[in-house]
Design a protein around this motif. Structure first.
Motif, PDB file in Angstrom:
ATOM      1  N   TYR A  46       0.682  -1.119   0.216  1.00 42.38           N
ATOM      2  CA  TYR A  46      -0.312  -0.568   0.134  1.00 42.38           C
ATOM      3  C   TYR A  46       1.094   1.086   0.194  1.00 42.38           C
ATOM      4  N   LEU A  47       1.820   1.196   0.626  1.00 38.48           N
ATOM      5  CA  LEU A  47       2.834   2.408   1.385  1.00 38.48           C
ATOM      6  C   LEU A  47       3.453   2.662  -0.377  1.00 38.48           C
ATOM      7  N   ILE A  48       3.945   1.923  -1.297  1.00 36.54           N
ATOM      8  CA  ILE A  48       4.402   1.345  -2.201  1.00 36.54           C
ATOM      9  C   ILE A  48       3.652   2.619  -3.323  1.00 36.54           C
ATOM     10  N   ILE A  49       2.389   2.017  -3.711  1.00 35.54           N
ATOM     11  CA  ILE A  49       1.664   2.682  -4.784  1.00 35.54           C
ATOM     12  C   ILE A  49       0.463   3.874  -4.354  1.00 35.54           C
ATOM     13  N   LEU A  50       0.653   3.728  -2.743  1.00 35.13           N
ATOM     14  CA  LEU A  50       0.194   5.438  -3.054  1.00 35.13           C
ATOM     15  C   LEU A  50       1.693   6.958  -3.476  1.00 35.13           C
ATOM     16  N   ALA A  52       4.194   6.608  -5.428  1.00 38.03           N
ATOM     17  CA  ALA A  52       3.427   6.178  -6.985  1.00 38.03           C
ATOM     18  C   ALA A  52       2.499   7.073  -7.055  1.00 38.03           C
ATOM     19  N   ILE A  53       1.838   7.139  -6.931  1.00 41.43           N
ATOM     20  CA  ILE A  53       0.176   7.636  -6.778  1.00 41.43           C
ATOM     21  C   ILE A  53       0.275   8.976  -7.151  1.00 41.43           C
ATOM     22  N   ILE A  54       1.034   9.553  -5.908  1.00 42.19           N
ATOM     23  CA  ILE A  54       0.930  10.918  -4.969  1.00 42.19           C
ATOM     24  C   ILE A  54       1.794  11.644  -5.993  1.00 42.19           C
ATOM     25  N   SER A  55       3.168  10.658  -6.718  1.00 41.17           N
ATOM     26  CA  SER A  55       4.280  11.445  -6.678  1.00 41.17           C
ATOM     27  C   SER A  55       3.233  11.882  -8.888  1.00 41.17           C
ATOM     28  N   PHE A  56       2.853  10.697  -9.478  1.00 35.28           N
ATOM     29  CA  PHE A  56       2.163  10.794 -10.144  1.00 35.28           C
ATOM     30  C   PHE A  56       1.489  12.253 -10.215  1.00 35.28           C
ATOM     31  N   LEU A  57       0.705  12.669  -9.606  1.00 36.16           N
ATOM     32  CA  LEU A  57       0.249  13.880  -8.843  1.00 36.16           C
ATOM     33  C   LEU A  57       0.649  14.608  -9.550  1.00 36.16           C
ATOM     34  N   LEU A  58       1.718  14.985  -8.662  1.00 36.10           N
ATOM     35  CA  LEU A  58       2.729  15.854  -8.692  1.00 36.10           C
ATOM     36  C   LEU A  58       3.271  16.139  -9.851  1.00 36.10           C
ATOM     37  N   TYR A  59       3.162  14.694 -11.563  1.00 31.16           N
ATOM     38  CA  TYR A  59       4.026  15.742 -11.725  1.00 31.16           C
ATOM     39  C   TYR A  59       2.718  14.409 -13.199  1.00 31.16           C
ATOM     40  N   PRO A  60       1.613  15.068 -13.541  1.00 32.29           N
ATOM     41  CA  PRO A  60       0.591  14.771 -14.861  1.00 32.29           C
ATOM     42  C   PRO A  60       0.766  14.710 -16.277  1.00 32.29           C
ATOM     43  N   SER A 371      -5.485   5.806   3.110  1.00 25.60           N
ATOM     44  CA  SER A 371      -4.674   6.307   1.785  1.00 25.60           C
ATOM     45  C   SER A 371      -5.630   7.072   1.350  1.00 25.60           C
ATOM     46  N   LEU A 372      -7.430   6.316   1.036  1.00 25.11           N
ATOM     47  CA  LEU A 372      -8.306   7.454   0.241  1.00 25.11           C
ATOM     48  C   LEU A 372      -8.262   8.744   0.614  1.00 25.11           C
ATOM     49  N   THR A 373      -8.253   9.045   2.288  1.00 22.04           N
ATOM     50  CA  THR A 373      -7.985  10.237   2.599  1.00 22.04           C
ATOM     51  C   THR A 373      -6.679  10.587   2.492  1.00 22.04           C
ATOM     52  N   LEU A 374      -5.587  10.469   2.138  1.00 25.52           N
ATOM     53  CA  LEU A 374      -4.669  11.214   1.418  1.00 25.52           C
ATOM     54  C   LEU A 374      -4.623  11.461   0.341  1.00 25.52           C
ATOM     55  N   LEU A 375      -5.012  10.865  -0.607  1.00 29.86           N
ATOM     56  CA  LEU A 375      -5.349  11.058  -2.200  1.00 29.86           C
ATOM     57  C   LEU A 375      -6.436  11.586  -2.041  1.00 29.86           C
ATOM     58  N   PHE A 376      -7.468  12.242  -1.394  1.00 29.56           N
ATOM     59  CA  PHE A 376      -8.404  13.390  -1.439  1.00 29.56           C
ATOM     60  C   PHE A 376      -7.849  14.270  -0.952  1.00 29.56           C
ATOM     61  N   MET A 377      -7.271  14.607   0.381  1.00 30.68           N
ATOM     62  CA  MET A 377      -6.987  15.059   0.458  1.00 30.68           C
ATOM     63  C   MET A 377      -5.634  16.244  -0.609  1.00 30.68           C
ATOM     64  N   PHE A 378      -4.687  15.073  -0.828  1.00 30.30           N
ATOM     65  CA  PHE A 378      -4.294  16.342  -2.082  1.00 30.30           C
ATOM     66  C   PHE A 378      -4.485  17.118  -3.159  1.00 30.30           C
ATOM     67  N   LEU A 379      -5.888  15.835  -4.231  1.00 30.24           N
ATOM     68  CA  LEU A 379      -6.358  16.379  -4.658  1.00 30.24           C
ATOM     69  C   LEU A 379      -6.850  16.858  -5.298  1.00 30.24           C
ATOM     70  N   PHE A 380      -8.003  17.561  -3.218  1.00 29.16           N
ATOM     71  CA  PHE A 380      -8.594  18.361  -3.334  1.00 29.16           C
ATOM     72  C   PHE A 380      -7.259  19.987  -3.382  1.00 29.16           C
ATOM     73  N   VAL A 381      -6.170  19.903  -2.758  1.00 30.68           N
ATOM     74  CA  VAL A 381      -5.277  20.836  -2.386  1.00 30.68           C
ATOM     75  C   VAL A 381      -4.533  21.262  -3.478  1.00 30.68           C
ATOM     76  N   ARG A 382      -4.358  19.982  -4.941  1.00 29.80           N
ATOM     77  CA  ARG A 382      -4.048  20.659  -5.077  1.00 29.80           C
ATOM     78  C   ARG A 382      -4.583  21.228  -7.041  1.00 29.80           C
ATOM     79  N   LEU A 430       1.020  15.680   9.672  1.00 29.84           N
ATOM     80  CA  LEU A 430       2.433  15.522   9.349  1.00 29.84           C
ATOM     81  C   LEU A 430       2.711  15.289   8.143  1.00 29.84           C
ATOM     82  N   ILE A 431       1.905  14.407   7.258  1.00 29.82           N
ATOM     83  CA  ILE A 431       2.348  13.874   6.474  1.00 29.82           C
ATOM     84  C   ILE A 431       1.874  15.182   5.224  1.00 29.82           C
ATOM     85  N   ILE A 432       0.706  14.862   5.623  1.00 29.99           N
ATOM     86  CA  ILE A 432      -0.510  16.305   4.276  1.00 29.99           C
ATOM     87  C   ILE A 432       0.117  17.728   4.309  1.00 29.99           C
TER      88      ILE A 432
END
Length: 817
Positions: A46-50, A52-60, A371-382, A430-432
């Motif tokens: 899960y950590l590796i996949i998460l 990769a997804i966050i990094s991809f969202l930083l460089y779409p 994981s989904l909450t972190l992704l949701f908040m990351f997308l929301f911030v972006r 801390l992470i978000i």
């Protein structure tokens, strides 16, 4: 049981033959494999996949097709803005600077300081000539042969010197017997001229007078920069200066003939020893050209490259090409680097903070949620950052920083704190905050702003039992945001600008929005993930719940028992640091499985009506055990939540139904006496299936359930008897290993015993017997009894023998020896 056949589909190969291909779903197989993987490995996957997804969202931009290609003179069909900061090489200015550097580059000349070699050749040649001349003169030869011998000596003499033959000079030297004076004077004069340097074309050399030249020694390869070029000779000036030197050297001798011979000899030795090195000069120009770094100008993110309808020129093309090149190269490198960094961040957060908690040990549901909450908040911030940039461009009186204060980033911390606890919410905050600050181009002030607000929000809802707590926490976060926003504006150097007022409003709005949005998200997340929050527990604690009403009607004894157990665990839970609300509500529902067969349980039986008397012990034990399974099914149907369902399933652990177990053993003994053969009774058939309690709350409900049931068998429940009974039950449960898998310690069990004793003593407290009106004729009875206010109790202190037998019977049926 007939095994179902897998679906087989015929498939034809190239030759037309039918093949059988088994249809399987790759995704289904992958899901099965993933479930078989150990929970620890699942977490790391899960950590590796998460990451990769966050990094991809930083460089779409990796998957975004390149922009339309243009040529000079084309018309842009839309506005094109820079998607990121990048540097563009100014090729014209770079070429100009390099040309200037090449022009200023110094010419290279080779300088042959060969005085030692010339001196050696002069001495060798004169020594040879003297020896040969002496031999020729010492022998009488005929003139022709003598002339031939002299000619041979002349050739050899000029060969040793390495100069053109001059018969006249040779005859003069022969005439003077190769005088050492001529030798030394010529040697001195030539060395003086060569030491200063002779250039073949001084006019060309003087073109470098303003810059100078590089003089490189042929023998040493050392380079020397020379700016004064006047001291160098050309051939004409060298010969003139040579005559002057020879005149000075021959004044003492006074012979003009010898002077002419020396000058004639030296003139033949004079030649240019400073020569232009074309290859060395070109190499130096290339080095100088390469040493000039390209000149760049910066294009800022969001800067307009070309407007719609504008003609494309070379500058536009250069910017577009550079941006496209940077997009092709940087995102891949950046994404790989970001995967590593974010992966390390998530891994350390898990190892240092999250692994201590049991949150992620039970199943993967909690990990999926965070994981989904972190992704949701990351997308929301972006997404919020993009919208804020566009809004800020349309209004000149405030910048994007003001709008970012209204970002409700503490929403994620609120949700995680409510569902997973404060410890997990701190790590999440801390992470978000780090990820959000990366989106904000690494601004430290926003990292602090997001982190402090998230921490306060997580702490504010740690014990949330009312939905208004979310709004109040949002208001507190908003007030804190105001102070931090003012501090950031002061650091930015604009403490008195109109943007400050907007910052105050934005900061407060960010906190309020987090609380309001969380209020709406709570029931949706509860339904989607099956979480049980304190708010939901309060709703389930209502005795008006349909399932509790059914229990009260169909199994009133069980209902009463559940209420007493709930009172016991609620009073005890806080002392042993577990959730009192969860323990209380679980106690309400722990025996709901008895609704299906209420009359088979002693608390619901009318005296004298025992259904188990006509059943075999094994059947009775199956009926008793089935109430756990029935309770789990009813809990799932009523969506009571995983925590309560687990306690319903674990509230008996793997304990033994000792009454029916002993009864079965006695029946086997009687059969053995009668027939001589018998089948041994298996103890596991009379034990509950479990599992054993996994949490403190489940262990507490198990102990309370047994204690309350046993307390019903006490004839005279004095505090001392209650204390002894409680201690005995806890000892039996502990020695049976039912508490081995939960976190209840001996200290906790001591607190449990004290609390249960106190609660039961209050329930079974003694009451005075109120006097009744005495009718006429009963005066004598009152006198016989002495005092009407102290009439004896119906039962003695220890009860009748019949009552004592009933007590023993009930204890055995409860599994208490």
């Amino acid at each position: 049981m007939v095994e179902k056949k897998k679906k087989i589909t015929p498939v034809k190969n190239k030759k037309g033959k039918k093949l059988e291909k088994e249809i399987t779903s790759p995704l289904k197989g992958l899901g099965t494999w993933f479930r078989l993987v150990s929970p620890k490995i699942q977490i790391w996957i899960y950590l590796i996949i998460l990451s990769a997804i966050i990094s991809f969202l930083l460089y779409p931009n990796i998957l975004i097709s390149p922009r339309e290609e243009y040529s000079p003179g084309d018309v842009a069909n839309k506005d094109i803005k820079a998607s990121h900061d990048f540097l563009v090489e100014d090729r014209e200015l770079t070429k100009q600077k390099r040309d200037e550097a090449v022009k200023s580059s110094l010419f290279v000349y080779d300088f042959d300081r060969s005085g030692v070699a010339i001196s050696h050749r002069i001495k060798e040649s004169f020594s040879y000539a003297r020896t040969e001349l002496k031999q020729i003169l010492s022998i009488e030869l005929d003139p022709a042969l003598r002339s031939e011998k002299l000619a041979q000596s002349r050739d050899k003499f000029f060969e040793i010197l390495g100069i053109t033959e001059d018969p006249v000079l040779f005859d003069q030297l022969v005439k003077n017997n190769f005088s050492s004076h001529i030798e030394n004077a010529g040697l001195i004069a030539v060395n003086r001229i060569l030491d200063k340097g002779i250039v073949g074309n001084k006019a060309v050399l003087m073109t470098q007078k303003g810059k100078g030249i590089i003089l490189r020694g042929i023998d040493t390869q050392k380079e020397l920069k020379v700016t004064d070029l006047d001291p160098f000779y050309d051939l004409e000036s060298a010969r003139q200066h040579l005559s002057e030197i020879i005149d000075q050297l021959t004044t003492k001798e006074g012979g003009s003939e010898i002077s002419d011979t020396i000058e004639r000899f030296a003139q033949l030795l004079i030649r240019p020893n400073i020569t232009f090195n074309k290859r060395g000069t070109e190499l130096r120009k290339d080095e100088t050209k390469k040493s000039v770094n390209p000149i760049y100008f910066k294009v800022k993110k969001g800067e307009m490259i070309v407007r719609e309808g504008e003609k494309i020129n070379q500058i536009h093309l250069l910017k577009l090409e550079t941006e496209a090149k940077s997009k092709r190269s940087f995102p891949i490198r950046g994404m790989v680097s970001m995967i590593v960094m974010i992966g390390v961040l998530l891994a350390l957060s898990y190892v240092i903070i999250l692994r201590r908690s049991n949150t992620f040990k039970a199943d993967s549901k909690n990990l999926i949620f965070i994981s989904l909450t972190l992704l949701f908040m990351f997308l929301f911030v972006r997404g919020y950052n993009i919208v804020a940039e566009e809004i800020a461009r349309g209004f000149s009186f405030f910048n994007i920083q003001v709008l970012l204060f209204a970002l409700p980033i503490s929403l994620g911390a609120i949700l995680v704190s409510i569902f997973l606890g404060l410890d997990v919410a701190i790590a999440f905050s801390l992470i978000i905050s780090i990820l959000a600050s990366i989106i904000m181009e690494g601004r430290v002030e926003f990292f602090i702003y997001f982190l402090i607000g998230s921490l306060l929000a997580a702490y504010g809802v740690r014990n949330c039992r009312e939905r208004m707590v979310l709004i109040k926490t949002g208001m507190r976060v908003g007030l804190l945001n105001i102070f931090i926003a003012l501090s950031i504006q002061t650091l930015s150097g604009t403490p008195y600008s109109p943007a400050v007022a907007i910052s105050v409003i934005s900061g407060f709005l960010g906190g309020i929005l987090a609380g309001v949005i969380a209020t709406g998200f709570l029931p949706l997340i509860e339904m989607a993930f099956g979480f049980t929050t304190d708010i939901k527990l309060l709703e389930l604690a209502s005795l008006d719940q349909p399932i509790l009403k059914d229990l009260m009607v169909k199994a009133p004894g069980t209902y009463h028992h559940s209420v007493i157990v709930s009172n016991m665990v609620e009073a005890t839970a806080e002392n042993i640091h577990c959730n009192p609300l969860l323990a209380k509500v679980s106690a309400y529902y722990h025996d709901i499985g008895k609704i299906n067969k209420p009359v088979y349980f002693v608390e619901n039986q009318v005296r004298g009506d025992n259904r188990h008397e006509k059943l075999a012990p094994s059947m009775s034990s199956l009926i008793l055990i089935s109430h756990v399974k029935d309770g789990v099914e009813l809990a799932k149907q009523n969506r009571l939540g995983k925590e309560i369902i687990d306690i319903v399933q674990q509230h008996h652990g793997t304990s033994l139904i000792s009454y029916f177990y002993q009864k079965a053993k006695e029946q086997i003994k009687q059969i053995k006496k009668k027939d001589g053969k018998s089948t041994p009774v298996k103890e596991e058939n009379f034990r509950y299936p479990g599992p054993k309690p996994q949490t403190k709350e489940a262990g507490l409900v198990l102990v309370a359930d047994k204690v309350e049931a046993a307390s019903r068998t006490l004839v005279d429940p004095t505090p001392a008897r209650i204390q002894g009974m409680v201690q005995k039950i806890i000892n039996n449960v502990f020695s049976d290993g039912q508490l081995d898998e939960c976190e209840l310690t001996l200290k906790d069990l001591n607190q449990v015993a004290k609390s249960f004793t106190k609660t039961l003593s209050g329930i079974f407290h003694s009451r005075i017997e109120y006097p009744e009106p005495i009718a006429k004729g009963e005066t004598d009875k009152k006198r016989e009894n002495g005092d009407s206010d102290n009439m004896p109790a119906p039962h003695g202190k220890n009860g009748s023998r019949e009552n004592r037998n009933e007590v023993k019977e009930d204890l055995k049926r409860l599994g208490i020896p």
